[in-house]
Design a protein around this motif. Structure first.
Motif, PDB file in Angstrom:
ATOM      1  N   HIS A  35     -18.069  -6.696 -11.703  1.00 43.07           N
ATOM      2  CA  HIS A  35     -18.237  -6.487 -10.502  1.00 43.07           C
ATOM      3  C   HIS A  35     -17.376  -7.558  -9.860  1.00 43.07           C
ATOM      4  O   HIS A  35     -17.489  -8.892  -9.235  1.00 43.07           O
ATOM      5  N   ASN A  36     -16.082  -7.468  -8.360  1.00 43.01           N
ATOM      6  CA  ASN A  36     -14.935  -7.959  -8.376  1.00 43.01           C
ATOM      7  C   ASN A  36     -15.885  -8.277  -6.874  1.00 43.01           C
ATOM      8  O   ASN A  36     -15.447  -7.218  -5.691  1.00 43.01           O
ATOM      9  N   PRO A  37     -16.708  -8.985  -6.382  1.00 46.62           N
ATOM     10  CA  PRO A  37     -17.108  -8.986  -5.184  1.00 46.62           C
ATOM     11  C   PRO A  37     -16.101  -8.756  -3.669  1.00 46.62           C
ATOM     12  O   PRO A  37     -16.164  -8.511  -2.741  1.00 46.62           O
ATOM     13  N   GLU A  38     -14.575  -8.819  -4.175  1.00 45.89           N
ATOM     14  CA  GLU A  38     -13.412  -8.802  -3.424  1.00 45.89           C
ATOM     15  C   GLU A  38     -13.216  -6.787  -3.362  1.00 45.89           C
ATOM     16  O   GLU A  38     -12.392  -6.932  -2.615  1.00 45.89           O
ATOM     17  N   PHE A  39     -13.638  -6.722  -4.556  1.00 43.57           N
ATOM     18  CA  PHE A  39     -12.707  -5.474  -4.214  1.00 43.57           C
ATOM     19  C   PHE A  39     -13.565  -4.416  -3.194  1.00 43.57           C
ATOM     20  O   PHE A  39     -12.944  -3.521  -2.536  1.00 43.57           O
ATOM     21  N   PRO A  40     -14.629  -4.243  -2.878  1.00 43.26           N
ATOM     22  CA  PRO A  40     -15.069  -3.357  -1.372  1.00 43.26           C
ATOM     23  C   PRO A  40     -14.485  -3.694  -0.401  1.00 43.26           C
ATOM     24  O   PRO A  40     -13.880  -2.659   0.200  1.00 43.26           O
ATOM     25  N   LYS A  41     -14.196  -4.883   0.208  1.00 45.02           N
ATOM     26  CA  LYS A  41     -13.598  -5.228   1.276  1.00 45.02           C
ATOM     27  C   LYS A  41     -12.375  -4.265   1.810  1.00 45.02           C
ATOM     28  O   LYS A  41     -11.517  -4.360   2.242  1.00 45.02           O
ATOM     29  N   ASN A  42     -11.640  -4.590   0.188  1.00 48.79           N
ATOM     30  CA  ASN A  42     -10.031  -3.881  -0.052  1.00 48.79           C
ATOM     31  C   ASN A  42     -10.397  -2.079  -0.186  1.00 48.79           C
ATOM     32  O   ASN A  42      -9.161  -1.885  -0.067  1.00 48.79           O
ATOM     33  N   VAL A  43     -10.985  -1.950  -1.170  1.00 47.35           N
ATOM     34  CA  VAL A  43     -11.285  -0.503  -1.117  1.00 47.35           C
ATOM     35  C   VAL A  43     -11.893   0.467   0.441  1.00 47.35           C
ATOM     36  O   VAL A  43     -11.347   1.116   0.664  1.00 47.35           O
ATOM     37  N   CYS A  44     -12.500  -0.799   0.958  1.00 48.36           N
ATOM     38  CA  CYS A  44     -13.029   0.410   2.009  1.00 48.36           C
ATOM     39  C   CYS A  44     -11.536   0.943   2.600  1.00 48.36           C
ATOM     40  O   CYS A  44     -11.168   0.149   3.110  1.00 48.36           O
ATOM     41  N   GLY A  45     -12.428   2.030   3.572  1.00 44.51           N
ATOM     42  CA  GLY A  45     -11.506   2.923   4.558  1.00 44.51           C
ATOM     43  C   GLY A  45     -10.502   3.722   3.724  1.00 44.51           C
ATOM     44  O   GLY A  45      -9.679   4.596   4.582  1.00 44.51           O
ATOM     45  N   THR A  46      -9.766   3.392   2.611  1.00 46.62           N
ATOM     46  CA  THR A  46      -9.065   3.911   1.761  1.00 46.62           C
ATOM     47  C   THR A  46      -9.307   5.304   1.287  1.00 46.62           C
ATOM     48  O   THR A  46     -11.109   5.435   1.250  1.00 46.62           O
ATOM     49  N   SER A  47      -8.556   6.211   0.966  1.00 44.06           N
ATOM     50  CA  SER A  47      -8.597   7.531  -0.056  1.00 44.06           C
ATOM     51  C   SER A  47      -7.705   8.226  -0.784  1.00 44.06           C
ATOM     52  O   SER A  47      -6.889   7.270  -0.924  1.00 44.06           O
ATOM     53  N   GLY A  48      -8.176   8.810  -1.393  1.00 42.66           N
ATOM     54  CA  GLY A  48      -6.756   9.998  -2.101  1.00 42.66           C
ATOM     55  C   GLY A  48      -5.998   8.706  -3.135  1.00 42.66           C
ATOM     56  O   GLY A  48      -6.708   7.573  -3.900  1.00 42.66           O
ATOM     57  N   GLU A  49      -5.279   8.589  -3.424  1.00 43.10           N
ATOM     58  CA  GLU A  49      -4.451   8.689  -4.894  1.00 43.10           C
ATOM     59  C   GLU A  49      -4.426   6.543  -4.348  1.00 43.10           C
ATOM     60  O   GLU A  49      -4.251   5.447  -4.844  1.00 43.10           O
ATOM     61  N   LYS A  50      -4.596   6.124  -2.368  1.00 42.88           N
ATOM     62  CA  LYS A  50      -4.619   4.810  -2.364  1.00 42.88           C
ATOM     63  C   LYS A  50      -5.580   4.123  -3.103  1.00 42.88           C
ATOM     64  O   LYS A  50      -5.893   3.041  -3.544  1.00 42.88           O
ATOM     65  N   MET A  51      -6.800   5.048  -2.834  1.00 43.58           N
ATOM     66  CA  MET A  51      -8.089   4.283  -3.453  1.00 43.58           C
ATOM     67  C   MET A  51      -8.087   4.130  -5.024  1.00 43.58           C
ATOM     68  O   MET A  51      -8.849   3.454  -5.413  1.00 43.58           O
ATOM     69  N   LEU A  52      -7.343   5.292  -5.468  1.00 42.52           N
ATOM     70  CA  LEU A  52      -7.399   4.960  -6.908  1.00 42.52           C
ATOM     71  C   LEU A  52      -6.821   3.968  -7.428  1.00 42.52           C
ATOM     72  O   LEU A  52      -6.930   3.368  -7.995  1.00 42.52           O
ATOM     73  N   GLU A  53      -5.352   3.358  -6.479  1.00 37.73           N
ATOM     74  CA  GLU A  53      -4.728   2.529  -7.032  1.00 37.73           C
ATOM     75  C   GLU A  53      -5.364   1.341  -6.641  1.00 37.73           C
ATOM     76  O   GLU A  53      -5.559   0.287  -7.316  1.00 37.73           O
ATOM     77  N   VAL A  54      -6.144   0.708  -5.662  1.00 35.40           N
ATOM     78  CA  VAL A  54      -7.253  -0.322  -5.477  1.00 35.40           C
ATOM     79  C   VAL A  54      -7.852  -0.288  -6.613  1.00 35.40           C
ATOM     80  O   VAL A  54      -7.995  -1.629  -7.339  1.00 35.40           O
ATOM     81  N   ILE A  55      -8.514   1.062  -7.330  1.00 31.62           N
ATOM     82  CA  ILE A  55      -9.382   0.655  -8.519  1.00 31.62           C
ATOM     83  C   ILE A  55      -8.838  -0.264  -9.564  1.00 31.62           C
ATOM     84  O   ILE A  55      -9.663  -0.878  -9.991  1.00 31.62           O
ATOM     85  N   ARG A  56      -7.690   1.115  -9.833  1.00 28.20           N
ATOM     86  CA  ARG A  56      -6.920   0.076 -10.989  1.00 28.20           C
ATOM     87  C   ARG A  56      -6.719  -0.754 -10.747  1.00 28.20           C
ATOM     88  O   ARG A  56      -6.547  -1.347 -12.387  1.00 28.20           O
ATOM     89  N   GLY A  57      -5.978  -1.147 -10.082  1.00 30.06           N
ATOM     90  CA  GLY A  57      -5.851  -2.987  -9.139  1.00 30.06           C
ATOM     91  C   GLY A  57      -6.685  -3.867  -9.666  1.00 30.06           C
ATOM     92  O   GLY A  57      -6.117  -4.776 -10.029  1.00 30.06           O
ATOM     93  N   PHE A  58      -7.802  -3.460  -9.730  1.00 29.73           N
ATOM     94  CA  PHE A  58      -9.245  -4.263  -9.567  1.00 29.73           C
ATOM     95  C   PHE A  58      -9.524  -4.835 -11.006  1.00 29.73           C
ATOM     96  O   PHE A  58     -10.640  -5.182 -11.674  1.00 29.73           O
ATOM     97  N   TYR A  59      -9.510  -3.149 -11.793  1.00 25.17           N
ATOM     98  CA  TYR A  59      -9.809  -3.031 -12.802  1.00 25.17           C
ATOM     99  C   TYR A  59      -9.957  -2.299 -13.701  1.00 25.17           C
ATOM    100  O   TYR A  59      -8.898  -1.612 -13.616  1.00 25.17           O
ATOM    101  N   PRO A  60      -8.167  -2.842 -14.312  1.00 22.79           N
ATOM    102  CA  PRO A  60      -6.991  -2.174 -15.195  1.00 22.79           C
ATOM    103  C   PRO A  60      -7.884  -1.544 -16.466  1.00 22.79           C
ATOM    104  O   PRO A  60      -8.330  -1.368 -17.064  1.00 22.79           O
TER     105      PRO A  60
END
Length: 216
Positions: A35-60
């Protein structure tokens, strides 16, 4: 007083952003990542492809859709037991309704979940519109969701309040031209939020007090 108020849901109306955060952290080891502690605040409020983009950015390399589905299942299971209401929600809704302000929910969550939370909290019929970010191409931090809701309400975004807790939602509100209010939940305001928001408060009760005083 503005003509409309557009509420984010998770973390703003209901204490569910905490549930999302806990499930993002709980599930990630199942996918072979720490778990990356910075991830939740970056994914917060996102949806759709943007959410997937954030997930992949933190967890390639992760199966982002499967991770999101597993987390969503955990969140839904907890919410099925209880929908925790944020302090001041009932009061500010009644106050704004009494002032003739149009009310809407604009959330990155799925529509089924939005309806469930609103109805379970006894707020069915209080809002003029419920809108899911999954229905638009560009989710928060893009301003599209707030522009779309304002148009549907027949109100210019400049005549709307946007109430948000997460930075992605705050950025979206500011970009839409609405008077954006940040209610601190799990994320502290950054300089962009401080400069762009018309007010930053610790609770919906504080927001209502500021509205009654004419401060916002």
């Amino acid at each position: 007083m503005k003509k409309a108020a557009i509420f984010d849901m998770d973390g703003t109306m209901f204490d569910t952003e905490r549930i999302w955060k806990e499930n993002w952290e709980r599930v990630i080891p199942e996918f072979g990542f720490v778990h990356n502690p910075e991830f939740p605040k970056n994914v917060c409020g996102t949806s759709g492809e943007k959410m997937l983009e954030v997930i992949r950015g933190f967890y390639p390399g992760i199966d982002a859709k499967a991770y999101r589905a597993a987390v969503r299942a955990g969140v839904n299971a907890e919410i099925a037991v209880e929908v925790p209401v944020k302090a001041g929600l009932y009061e500010i809704v009644e106050y704004l309704k009494g002032e003739g302000v149009k009310l809407a929910v604009a959330s990155s969550s799925q529509m089924e979940k939005i309806r469930y939370c609103v109805e379970t909290a006894g707020l069915d019929g209080k809002f003029d519109m419920l809108f899911s970010g999954t229905e638009i191409e560009h989710g928060k931090p893009a301003p599209d969701i707030f522009i779309k809701v304002a148009e549907a309400l027949g109100v210019a975004t400049s005549e709307c309040y946007v109430l948000e807790d997460g930075l992605n939602g705050v950025y979206a509100g500011i970009a839409s031209g609405a008077d954006t209010i940040m209610i601190i939940d799990l994320t502290e305001p950054d300089e962009r939020a401080k400069e762009g928001c018309v007010g930053i408060y610790n609770s919906l009760l504080e927001v209502m007090d500021a509205m009654q005083a004419g401060d916002i």
